[in-house]
Scaffold this active site. Structure first.
Site, PDB file in Angstrom:
ATOM      1  N   LYS A  73      83.890  29.068  78.229  1.00  8.37           N
ATOM      2  CA  LYS A  73      83.947  30.473  78.662  1.00  8.37           C
ATOM      3  C   LYS A  73      83.786  31.444  77.490  1.00  8.37           C
ATOM      4  O   LYS A  73      83.286  32.554  77.659  1.00  8.37           O
ATOM      5  CB  LYS A  73      85.305  30.765  79.319  1.00  8.37           C
ATOM      6  CG  LYS A  73      85.476  30.201  80.713  1.00  8.37           C
ATOM      7  CD  LYS A  73      86.820  30.630  81.294  1.00  8.37           C
ATOM      8  CE  LYS A  73      87.054  30.039  82.659  1.00  8.37           C
ATOM      9  NZ  LYS A  73      88.311  30.493  83.285  1.00  8.37           N
ATOM     10  N   ALA A 133      99.533  35.468  78.201  1.00 11.05           N
ATOM     11  CA  ALA A 133      98.508  36.276  77.523  1.00 11.05           C
ATOM     12  C   ALA A 133      97.291  35.410  77.195  1.00 11.05           C
ATOM     13  O   ALA A 133      96.527  35.740  76.301  1.00 11.05           O
ATOM     14  CB  ALA A 133      99.095  36.889  76.254  1.00 11.05           C
ATOM     15  N   ALA A 136      93.546  33.474  81.608  1.00 10.23           N
ATOM     16  CA  ALA A 136      93.729  33.980  82.973  1.00 10.23           C
ATOM     17  C   ALA A 136      94.472  35.316  82.950  1.00 10.23           C
ATOM     18  O   ALA A 136      94.101  36.270  83.643  1.00 10.23           O
ATOM     19  CB  ALA A 136      94.476  32.952  83.825  1.00 10.23           C
ATOM     20  N   ASN A 156     105.199  37.321  76.726  1.00  6.76           N
ATOM     21  CA  ASN A 156     104.556  36.082  76.260  1.00  6.76           C
ATOM     22  C   ASN A 156     105.383  35.395  75.190  1.00  6.76           C
ATOM     23  O   ASN A 156     106.070  36.032  74.401  1.00  6.76           O
ATOM     24  CB  ASN A 156     103.150  36.371  75.711  1.00  6.76           C
ATOM     25  CG  ASN A 156     102.288  35.109  75.709  1.00  6.76           C
ATOM     26  OD1 ASN A 156     102.229  34.422  76.726  1.00  6.76           O
ATOM     27  ND2 ASN A 156     101.656  34.790  74.602  1.00  6.76           N
ATOM     28  N   GLY A 249      97.621  31.461  93.903  1.00 11.79           N
ATOM     29  CA  GLY A 249      96.474  31.344  92.999  1.00 11.79           C
ATOM     30  C   GLY A 249      95.256  30.720  93.652  1.00 11.79           C
ATOM     31  O   GLY A 249      94.152  30.794  93.116  1.00 11.79           O
TER      32      GLY A 249
HETATM   33  P1  NDP Z   1      95.625  29.392  78.374  1.00  8.97           P
HETATM   34  O1  NDP Z   1      95.865  28.111  77.667  1.00  8.97           O
HETATM   35  O2  NDP Z   1      94.557  30.313  77.865  1.00  8.97           O
HETATM   36  O3  NDP Z   1      96.989  30.238  78.407  1.00  8.97           O
HETATM   37  C1  NDP Z   1      98.188  29.651  78.811  1.00  8.97           C
HETATM   38  C2  NDP Z   1      99.292  30.693  78.850  1.00  8.97           C
HETATM   39  O4  NDP Z   1     100.462  30.064  79.351  1.00  8.97           O
HETATM   40  C3  NDP Z   1      99.671  31.256  77.485  1.00  8.97           C
HETATM   41  O5  NDP Z   1     100.059  32.608  77.630  1.00  8.97           O
HETATM   42  C4  NDP Z   1     100.864  30.398  77.084  1.00  8.97           C
HETATM   43  O6  NDP Z   1     101.749  31.036  76.217  1.00  8.97           O
HETATM   44  C5  NDP Z   1     101.538  30.213  78.424  1.00  8.97           C
HETATM   45  N1  NDP Z   1     102.403  29.031  78.486  1.00  8.97           N
HETATM   46  C6  NDP Z   1     102.022  27.747  78.700  1.00  8.97           C
HETATM   47  N2  NDP Z   1     103.100  26.935  78.712  1.00  8.97           N
HETATM   48  C7  NDP Z   1     104.180  27.736  78.507  1.00  8.97           C
HETATM   49  C8  NDP Z   1     105.578  27.494  78.430  1.00  8.97           C
HETATM   50  N3  NDP Z   1     106.078  26.261  78.571  1.00  8.97           N
HETATM   51  N4  NDP Z   1     106.406  28.529  78.235  1.00  8.97           N
HETATM   52  C9  NDP Z   1     105.892  29.797  78.107  1.00  8.97           C
HETATM   53  N5  NDP Z   1     104.586  30.092  78.154  1.00  8.97           N
HETATM   54  C10 NDP Z   1     103.738  29.073  78.361  1.00  8.97           C
HETATM   55  O7  NDP Z   1      95.344  29.011  79.885  1.00  8.97           O
HETATM   56  P2  NDP Z   1      94.576  29.864  80.993  1.00  8.97           P
HETATM   57  O8  NDP Z   1      94.989  31.273  80.858  1.00  8.97           O
HETATM   58  O9  NDP Z   1      93.138  29.536  80.955  1.00  8.97           O
HETATM   59  O10 NDP Z   1      95.155  29.239  82.339  1.00  8.97           O
HETATM   60  C11 NDP Z   1      96.464  29.550  82.786  1.00  8.97           C
HETATM   61  C12 NDP Z   1      96.619  29.099  84.212  1.00  8.97           C
HETATM   62  O11 NDP Z   1      95.742  29.858  85.040  1.00  8.97           O
HETATM   63  C13 NDP Z   1      96.239  27.635  84.451  1.00  8.97           C
HETATM   64  O12 NDP Z   1      97.204  27.068  85.299  1.00  8.97           O
HETATM   65  C14 NDP Z   1      94.912  27.718  85.149  1.00  8.97           C
HETATM   66  O13 NDP Z   1      94.702  26.634  86.018  1.00  8.97           O
HETATM   67  C15 NDP Z   1      95.097  29.007  85.935  1.00  8.97           C
HETATM   68  N6  NDP Z   1      93.837  29.631  86.327  1.00  8.97           N
HETATM   69  C16 NDP Z   1      93.676  29.903  87.650  1.00  8.97           C
HETATM   70  C17 NDP Z   1      92.526  30.463  88.100  1.00  8.97           C
HETATM   71  C18 NDP Z   1      92.388  30.727  89.545  1.00  8.97           C
HETATM   72  O14 NDP Z   1      91.267  31.047  89.985  1.00  8.97           O
HETATM   73  N7  NDP Z   1      93.448  30.642  90.327  1.00  8.97           N
HETATM   74  C19 NDP Z   1      91.420  30.823  87.188  1.00  8.97           C
HETATM   75  C20 NDP Z   1      91.708  30.527  85.802  1.00  8.97           C
HETATM   76  C21 NDP Z   1      92.869  29.940  85.405  1.00  8.97           C
HETATM   77  P3  NDP Z   1     101.505  31.084  74.610  1.00  8.97           P
HETATM   78  O15 NDP Z   1     100.462  32.129  74.394  1.00  8.97           O
HETATM   79  O16 NDP Z   1     102.833  31.440  74.079  1.00  8.97           O
HETATM   80  O17 NDP Z   1     101.044  29.707  74.209  1.00  8.97           O
END
Ligand code: NDP
Length: 284
Positions: A73, A133, A136, A156, A249
């Protein structure tokens, strides 16, 4: 490549890494079938170092466009002719469209979410709490800002990543944006209209819990999740128990597919048929 393209009029693709059995194939092809289009949507697994060749190949083979998953992406951006407004702000492209002699990069993730949310509330002038952050959360926050949301509080774990999103929102849009580093159970502030889980917490883990003070969820508040599997995450179950209006979602995933089909084909596809096909493919 063993594609049935001898009788197929147009091709659209999904360029992903490690997404074998991608259920969105069934969803998009259901739209083609429902509307009598002899098109194909094919999933192609492409390694990061082969992305440029894959994009050139899709152009050469006449693809109408394609979707992309991470990490493509972001890395695809320099390979495209131009970007839509929100894709440029978000810094990520999940949907590419062949138009005016070039591949144009769009971001339909946040728009798909917005369509779902607007089914229950108009975010204009509202206060939103967004957990996360990452990709998504960025996509959703930018679209909310572009439609006139008043304030977005980004909560975040990694403050640097959160600050990056807050800076984008402040510098490039008119929304009031604030960062809260996530420590312990977060209490939703008074005056909040919409709470969104934009993190991956809950994906394939129905019992996974967001660090959130559930007593601060009030009846009538809208609580939404970007996580699509399971569609009823623990957050949504807990929120519904407290009288909140919930948005899943899965609707976001369907709606980004609807917008993609609109871009590629020019038709307005049947979202309900696409959702049914997706649910069947996911077994939910
Ligand atoms: P990223 O890896 O880019 O971001 C993940 C985010 O989750 C970060 O902000 C991260 O925080 C946070 N996070 C993960 N684990 C924890 C935890 N244990 N405690 C606190 N914060 C946490 O992933 P994406 O943004 O690409 O995807 C996120 C979700 O969105 C996924 O489940 C994906 O499947 C879903 N999604 C759904 C779509 C839809 O159409 N419904 C489309 C795209 C994505 P930190 O920055 O601190 O690491």
């Amino acid at each position: 490549m063993s594609l049935p393209n001898s009788f197929c009029h147009q091709l659209v693709g999904s360029i992903s890494q490690g997404a074998a059995g991608n259920p969105t194939v069934a969803m998009v092809e259901a739209a083609f079938q429902r509307h009598g289009l002899n098109w194909r949507y094919v999933n192609m697994e492409v390694a990061p170092e082969d992305l440029a060749a894959a994009v050139q190949g899709a152009w050469a083979m006449g693809f109408r466009g394609f979707n992309l998953s991470m990490p493509h992406k972001v890395t695809v951006i320099p390979m495209l002719g131009s970007l839509g407004e929100s894709a440029a702000l978000i810094g990520a492209v999940n949907c590419v469209v062949r138009r005016d002699g070039q591949f144009i990069g769009e971001n339909t993730d946040g728009k798909g979410f917005l369509t779902s949310l607007q089914g229950v509330i108009d975010p204009k002038g509202k206060q939103v709490v967004m957990f996360g952050a990452g990709g998504a959360a960025r996509a959703v926050a930018v679209e909310l800002a572009l439609v006139g949301t008043r304030k977005i509080i980004i909560v975040n774990r990694d403050p640097a990543r959160g600050q990056e999103l807050v800076d984008t929102l402040r510098d490039k849009t008119r929304v009031e944006a604030e960062l809260v580093p996530w420590q312990g159970d977060y209490a939703i502030p008074e005056g909040t209209d919409v709470v969104i889980n934009g993190t991956s917490i809950g994906l394939y883990e129905p019992e996974a819990r967001l660090a959130l003070d559930l007593d601060t969820l009030k009846p009538g508040m809208v609580v939404a999740d970007v996580v699509f599997n399971p569609p009823r995450t623990r957050l949504l179950v807990d929120a519904e128990d407290r009288g909140c209006i919930v948005v899943d979602g899965l609707g976001m995933l369907v709606n980004q597919g609807v917008i993609g089909v609109q871009h590629w084909t020019g038709i307005d596809p049947d979202a309900a048929a696409m959702r049914r096909a997706l649910e069947l493919a996911m077994g939910v």
